[in-house]
Design a protein around this motif. Structure first.
Motif, PDB file in Angstrom:
ATOM      1  N   LEU A   1       0.828  -1.215   0.000  1.00 52.98           N
ATOM      2  CA  LEU A   1       0.000   0.000   0.000  1.00 52.98           C
ATOM      3  C   LEU A   1       0.863   1.266   0.000  1.00 52.98           C
ATOM      4  CD1 LEU A   1      -2.816  -1.044   2.498  1.00 52.98           C
ATOM      5  CD2 LEU A   1      -3.047  -0.686   0.026  1.00 52.98           C
ATOM      6  N   MET A   2       1.933   1.255   0.787  1.00 52.26           N
ATOM      7  CA  MET A   2       2.811   2.436   0.819  1.00 52.26           C
ATOM      8  C   MET A   2       3.429   2.678  -0.550  1.00 52.26           C
ATOM      9  SD  MET A   2       4.722   2.347   4.549  1.00 52.26           S
ATOM     10  CE  MET A   2       5.873   1.110   4.013  1.00 52.26           C
ATOM     11  N   GLY A   3       3.938   1.631  -1.187  1.00 47.68           N
ATOM     12  CA  GLY A   3       4.552   1.781  -2.505  1.00 47.68           C
ATOM     13  C   GLY A   3       3.565   2.254  -3.551  1.00 47.68           C
ATOM     14  N   TRP A   4       2.338   1.726  -3.485  1.00 41.55           N
ATOM     15  CA  TRP A   4       1.314   2.133  -4.450  1.00 41.55           C
ATOM     16  C   TRP A   4       0.966   3.607  -4.276  1.00 41.55           C
ATOM     17  CZ3 TRP A   4      -3.548   4.111  -5.131  1.00 41.55           C
ATOM     18  CH2 TRP A   4      -4.122   3.910  -6.379  1.00 41.55           C
ATOM     19  N   PHE A   5       0.704   4.023  -3.032  1.00 42.10           N
ATOM     20  CA  PHE A   5       0.335   5.415  -2.799  1.00 42.10           C
ATOM     21  C   PHE A   5       1.486   6.374  -3.082  1.00 42.10           C
ATOM     22  CE2 PHE A   5      -3.408   3.690  -0.694  1.00 42.10           C
ATOM     23  CZ  PHE A   5      -4.383   4.584  -1.142  1.00 42.10           C
ATOM     24  N   ALA A   6       2.710   5.986  -2.729  1.00 43.60           N
ATOM     25  CA  ALA A   6       3.862   6.852  -3.019  1.00 43.60           C
ATOM     26  C   ALA A   6       3.986   7.077  -4.521  1.00 43.60           C
ATOM     27  CB  ALA A   6       5.147   6.239  -2.466  1.00 43.60           C
ATOM     28  N   GLY A   7       3.839   6.021  -5.315  1.00 44.79           N
ATOM     29  CA  GLY A   7       3.911   6.153  -6.762  1.00 44.79           C
ATOM     30  C   GLY A   7       2.738   6.910  -7.340  1.00 44.79           C
ATOM     31  N   LYS A   8       1.552   6.673  -6.813  1.00 43.39           N
ATOM     32  CA  LYS A   8       0.350   7.362  -7.291  1.00 43.39           C
ATOM     33  C   LYS A   8       0.453   8.860  -7.044  1.00 43.39           C
ATOM     34  CE  LYS A   8      -4.043   7.624  -8.533  1.00 43.39           C
ATOM     35  NZ  LYS A   8      -4.405   7.551  -9.932  1.00 43.39           N
ATOM     36  N   ILE A   9       0.989   9.232  -5.911  1.00 43.95           N
ATOM     37  CA  ILE A   9       1.043  10.641  -5.527  1.00 43.95           C
ATOM     38  C   ILE A   9       2.217  11.377  -6.178  1.00 43.95           C
ATOM     39  CG2 ILE A   9       1.428  12.225  -3.578  1.00 43.95           C
ATOM     40  CD1 ILE A   9      -0.123  10.070  -1.863  1.00 43.95           C
ATOM     41  N   ALA A  10       3.408  10.798  -6.141  1.00 43.20           N
ATOM     42  CA  ALA A  10       4.621  11.559  -6.501  1.00 43.20           C
ATOM     43  C   ALA A  10       5.191  11.249  -7.872  1.00 43.20           C
ATOM     44  CB  ALA A  10       5.696  11.341  -5.436  1.00 43.20           C
ATOM     45  N   PHE A  11       4.803  10.146  -8.504  1.00 41.62           N
ATOM     46  CA  PHE A  11       5.354   9.792  -9.812  1.00 41.62           C
ATOM     47  C   PHE A  11       4.898  10.793 -10.869  1.00 41.62           C
ATOM     48  CE2 PHE A  11       4.715   7.626 -13.914  1.00 41.62           C
ATOM     49  CZ  PHE A  11       6.023   7.272 -14.201  1.00 41.62           C
ATOM     50  N   SER A  12       5.819  11.177 -11.736  1.00 40.27           N
ATOM     51  CA  SER A  12       5.507  12.088 -12.831  1.00 40.27           C
ATOM     52  C   SER A  12       6.077  11.528 -14.123  1.00 40.27           C
ATOM     53  CB  SER A  12       6.109  13.470 -12.551  1.00 40.27           C
ATOM     54  OG  SER A  12       5.892  14.317 -13.647  1.00 40.27           O
ATOM     55  N   GLU A  13       5.231  11.372 -15.119  1.00 47.54           N
ATOM     56  CA  GLU A  13       5.667  10.792 -16.392  1.00 47.54           C
ATOM     57  C   GLU A  13       6.689  11.663 -17.117  1.00 47.54           C
ATOM     58  OE1 GLU A  13       2.717   9.118 -18.988  1.00 47.54           O
ATOM     59  OE2 GLU A  13       1.401   8.750 -17.288  1.00 47.54           O
ATOM     60  N   ASP A  14       6.755  12.935 -16.774  1.00 48.31           N
ATOM     61  CA  ASP A  14       7.721  13.803 -17.460  1.00 48.31           C
ATOM     62  C   ASP A  14       9.111  13.761 -16.830  1.00 48.31           C
ATOM     63  OD1 ASP A  14       7.510  15.312 -15.146  1.00 48.31           O
ATOM     64  OD2 ASP A  14       6.746  17.104 -16.140  1.00 48.31           O
ATOM     65  N   GLY A  15       9.276  12.953 -15.800  1.00 50.52           N
ATOM     66  CA  GLY A  15      10.594  12.795 -15.192  1.00 50.52           C
ATOM     67  C   GLY A  15      10.937  13.862 -14.173  1.00 50.52           C
ATOM     68  N   SER A  16       9.964  14.680 -13.790  1.00 53.42           N
ATOM     69  CA  SER A  16      10.221  15.695 -12.767  1.00 53.42           C
ATOM     70  C   SER A  16       9.877  15.120 -11.405  1.00 53.42           C
ATOM     71  CB  SER A  16       9.389  16.947 -13.044  1.00 53.42           C
ATOM     72  OG  SER A  16       8.017  16.650 -12.921  1.00 53.42           O
ATOM     73  N   LEU A  17      10.394  15.745 -10.388  1.00 52.33           N
ATOM     74  CA  LEU A  17      10.115  15.302  -9.024  1.00 52.33           C
ATOM     75  C   LEU A  17       9.765  16.530  -8.202  1.00 52.33           C
ATOM     76  CD1 LEU A  17      10.126  12.604  -7.518  1.00 52.33           C
ATOM     77  CD2 LEU A  17      12.410  13.147  -6.725  1.00 52.33           C
ATOM     78  N   SER A  18       8.557  16.556  -7.663  1.00 49.99           N
ATOM     79  CA  SER A  18       8.075  17.679  -6.878  1.00 49.99           C
ATOM     80  C   SER A  18       8.287  17.400  -5.395  1.00 49.99           C
ATOM     81  CB  SER A  18       6.590  17.905  -7.169  1.00 49.99           C
ATOM     82  OG  SER A  18       5.984  18.669  -6.159  1.00 49.99           O
TER      83      SER A  18
END
Length: 179
Positions: A94-111
Protein backbone atom coordinates in the motif's frame (compact mmCIF):
# COMPACT_ATOMS: atom_id res chain seq x y z
CA UNK A 1 12.23 -2.08 -38.21
CA UNK A 2 10.57 -3.31 -35.02
CA UNK A 3 6.81 -3.66 -35.07
CA UNK A 4 4.54 -2.05 -32.51
CA UNK A 5 4.03 -5.51 -30.96
CA UNK A 6 7.78 -6.04 -30.61
CA UNK A 7 8.21 -2.61 -29.00
CA UNK A 8 5.40 -3.34 -26.53
CA UNK A 9 6.91 -6.73 -25.75
CA UNK A 10 10.35 -5.18 -25.14
CA UNK A 11 8.80 -2.52 -22.91
CA UNK A 12 6.92 -5.19 -20.97
CA UNK A 13 10.11 -7.22 -20.46
CA UNK A 14 12.00 -4.07 -19.43
CA UNK A 15 9.31 -3.27 -16.86
CA UNK A 16 9.42 -6.79 -15.41
CA UNK A 17 13.22 -6.76 -15.19
CA UNK A 18 13.40 -3.30 -13.59
CA UNK A 19 10.66 -4.13 -11.11
CA UNK A 20 12.46 -7.35 -10.18
CA UNK A 21 15.74 -5.50 -9.72
CA UNK A 22 14.10 -2.86 -7.56
CA UNK A 23 12.39 -5.57 -5.49
CA UNK A 24 15.78 -7.16 -4.88
CA UNK A 25 17.20 -3.76 -3.94
CA UNK A 26 14.39 -3.21 -1.40
CA UNK A 27 15.03 -6.69 0.06
CA UNK A 28 18.80 -6.18 0.26
CA UNK A 29 18.37 -2.66 1.65
CA UNK A 30 16.11 -4.06 4.36
CA UNK A 31 18.42 -7.00 5.01
CA UNK A 32 21.89 -5.50 5.11
CA UNK A 33 21.43 -1.77 4.74
CA UNK A 34 21.66 0.54 7.72
CA UNK A 35 19.53 -1.83 9.72
CA UNK A 36 19.96 -0.35 13.15
CA UNK A 37 17.33 0.01 15.86
CA UNK A 38 15.90 3.51 15.89
CA UNK A 39 16.58 5.59 18.98
CA UNK A 40 12.88 6.31 19.43
CA UNK A 41 11.89 2.66 19.77
CA UNK A 42 9.84 0.48 17.45
CA UNK A 43 10.72 -0.29 13.88
CA UNK A 44 14.11 -0.13 12.25
CA UNK A 45 15.73 2.49 10.07
CA UNK A 46 16.99 0.69 6.99
CA UNK A 47 17.47 1.41 3.31
CA UNK A 48 14.58 -0.83 2.21
CA UNK A 49 12.09 1.96 2.83
CA UNK A 50 14.27 4.42 0.90
CA UNK A 51 14.48 2.06 -2.08
CA UNK A 52 10.69 1.55 -1.98
CA UNK A 53 10.18 5.32 -2.17
CA UNK A 54 12.86 5.60 -4.88
CA UNK A 55 11.13 2.91 -6.95
CA UNK A 56 7.70 4.51 -6.58
CA UNK A 57 9.03 7.99 -7.41
CA UNK A 58 10.93 6.82 -10.51
CA UNK A 59 8.80 3.95 -11.88
CA UNK A 60 5.33 4.58 -10.49
CA UNK A 61 2.69 2.94 -8.35
CA UNK A 62 2.78 -0.63 -9.72
CA UNK A 63 6.54 -0.99 -9.41
CA UNK A 64 6.54 0.79 -6.05
CA UNK A 65 3.81 -1.49 -4.70
CA UNK A 66 5.42 -4.70 -5.94
CA UNK A 67 8.95 -3.78 -4.87
CA UNK A 68 7.81 -2.53 -1.47
CA UNK A 69 5.45 -5.39 -0.68
CA UNK A 70 7.60 -8.22 -1.98
CA UNK A 71 10.97 -6.80 -0.95
CA UNK A 72 10.08 -5.98 2.64
CA UNK A 73 7.71 -8.94 2.96
CA UNK A 74 10.47 -11.32 1.89
CA UNK A 75 12.87 -9.66 4.31
CA UNK A 76 10.50 -10.41 7.18
CA UNK A 77 9.86 -13.94 5.90
CA UNK A 78 13.57 -14.80 5.76
CA UNK A 79 14.49 -13.16 9.07
CA UNK A 80 13.45 -13.44 12.68
CA UNK A 81 10.32 -11.41 11.79
CA UNK A 82 8.54 -14.13 9.77
CA UNK A 83 5.28 -13.72 11.71
CA UNK A 84 5.19 -10.10 10.50
CA UNK A 85 5.62 -11.00 6.80
CA UNK A 86 1.96 -11.03 5.69
CA UNK A 87 1.31 -7.74 7.45
CA UNK A 88 4.48 -6.14 6.12
CA UNK A 89 3.61 -7.30 2.60
CA UNK A 90 0.21 -5.58 2.69
CA UNK A 91 1.40 -2.43 4.47
CA UNK A 92 4.45 -1.96 2.24
CA UNK A 93 2.47 -2.75 -0.92
CA UNK A 94 0.00 0.00 0.00
CA UNK A 95 2.81 2.44 0.82
CA UNK A 96 4.55 1.78 -2.51
CA UNK A 97 1.31 2.13 -4.45
CA UNK A 98 0.34 5.41 -2.80
CA UNK A 99 3.86 6.85 -3.02
CA UNK A 100 3.91 6.15 -6.76
CA UNK A 101 0.35 7.36 -7.29
CA UNK A 102 1.04 10.64 -5.53
CA UNK A 103 4.62 11.56 -6.50
CA UNK A 104 5.35 9.79 -9.81
CA UNK A 105 5.51 12.09 -12.83
CA UNK A 106 5.67 10.79 -16.39
CA UNK A 107 7.72 13.80 -17.46
CA UNK A 108 10.59 12.80 -15.19
CA UNK A 109 10.22 15.69 -12.77
CA UNK A 110 10.12 15.30 -9.02
CA UNK A 111 8.08 17.68 -6.88
CA UNK A 112 9.18 18.17 -3.29
CA UNK A 113 5.58 18.98 -2.38
CA UNK A 114 4.30 15.71 -3.91
CA UNK A 115 7.11 13.74 -2.21
CA UNK A 116 6.17 15.35 1.10
CA UNK A 117 2.51 14.48 0.61
CA UNK A 118 3.46 10.90 -0.35
CA UNK A 119 5.56 10.68 2.84
CA UNK A 120 2.61 11.89 4.94
CA UNK A 121 0.12 9.45 3.39
CA UNK A 122 2.56 6.54 3.60
CA UNK A 123 3.39 7.38 7.21
CA UNK A 124 -0.30 7.20 8.12
CA UNK A 125 -0.50 3.82 6.34
CA UNK A 126 2.59 2.49 8.13
CA UNK A 127 1.71 3.78 11.60
CA UNK A 128 -1.90 2.60 11.35
CA UNK A 129 -0.98 -0.72 9.74
CA UNK A 130 1.69 -1.63 12.24
CA UNK A 131 -0.39 -0.43 15.18
CA UNK A 132 -3.19 -2.79 14.11
CA UNK A 133 -0.64 -5.56 13.48
CA UNK A 134 0.84 -5.19 16.96
CA UNK A 135 -2.63 -5.17 18.52
CA UNK A 136 -3.35 -8.45 16.69
CA UNK A 137 0.00 -10.04 17.55
CA UNK A 138 0.34 -8.81 21.14
CA UNK A 139 -3.35 -8.53 22.17
CA UNK A 140 -2.72 -5.12 23.69
CA UNK A 141 -4.02 -1.67 22.70
CA UNK A 142 -1.47 0.37 24.65
CA UNK A 143 2.00 -1.12 24.08
CA UNK A 144 1.89 -0.66 20.26
CA UNK A 145 1.81 3.10 20.83
CA UNK A 146 5.52 2.91 21.74
CA UNK A 147 6.33 1.90 18.12
CA UNK A 148 4.83 5.02 16.55
CA UNK A 149 7.85 7.35 16.95
CA UNK A 150 10.19 4.69 15.50
CA UNK A 151 7.90 4.10 12.54
CA UNK A 152 7.70 7.84 11.85
CA UNK A 153 11.51 8.08 12.05
CA UNK A 154 11.91 5.18 9.61
CA UNK A 155 9.49 6.81 7.17
CA UNK A 156 11.15 10.22 7.39
CA UNK A 157 14.61 8.79 6.73
CA UNK A 158 13.29 6.52 3.96
CA UNK A 159 11.35 9.26 2.18
CA UNK A 160 14.22 11.74 2.40
CA UNK A 161 16.83 9.27 1.11
CA UNK A 162 14.46 7.93 -1.55
CA UNK A 163 13.63 11.42 -2.83
CA UNK A 164 17.32 12.41 -2.80
CA UNK A 165 18.30 9.31 -4.81
CA UNK A 166 15.39 9.76 -7.23
CA UNK A 167 16.28 13.41 -7.82
CA UNK A 168 19.95 12.54 -8.40
CA UNK A 169 19.09 9.76 -10.87
CA UNK A 170 16.59 11.93 -12.73
CA UNK A 171 19.02 14.88 -12.96
CA UNK A 172 21.72 12.63 -14.40
CA UNK A 173 19.18 11.06 -16.79
CA UNK A 174 20.35 7.59 -15.71
CA UNK A 175 16.88 6.15 -16.31
CA UNK A 176 13.78 7.15 -18.19
CA UNK A 177 10.57 7.06 -16.23
CA UNK A 178 7.91 4.47 -16.95
CA UNK A 179 4.27 3.94 -15.98
Amino acid sequence: MASKYQNNEREHIRTIVLTGLMTALVFVGSRIGFHTPSVTGGGYVHLGTAFMFFTAFIFGKKAGAFAGGMGMGLFDLFSEYAVWAPFTFIISLLMGWFAGKIAFSEDGSLSLLKCGFAFAVCTVIKVTGYYITEVILYHNLISPLASIPGNITQMAVGAAVGAFLAEAVLKQKLVSVRK
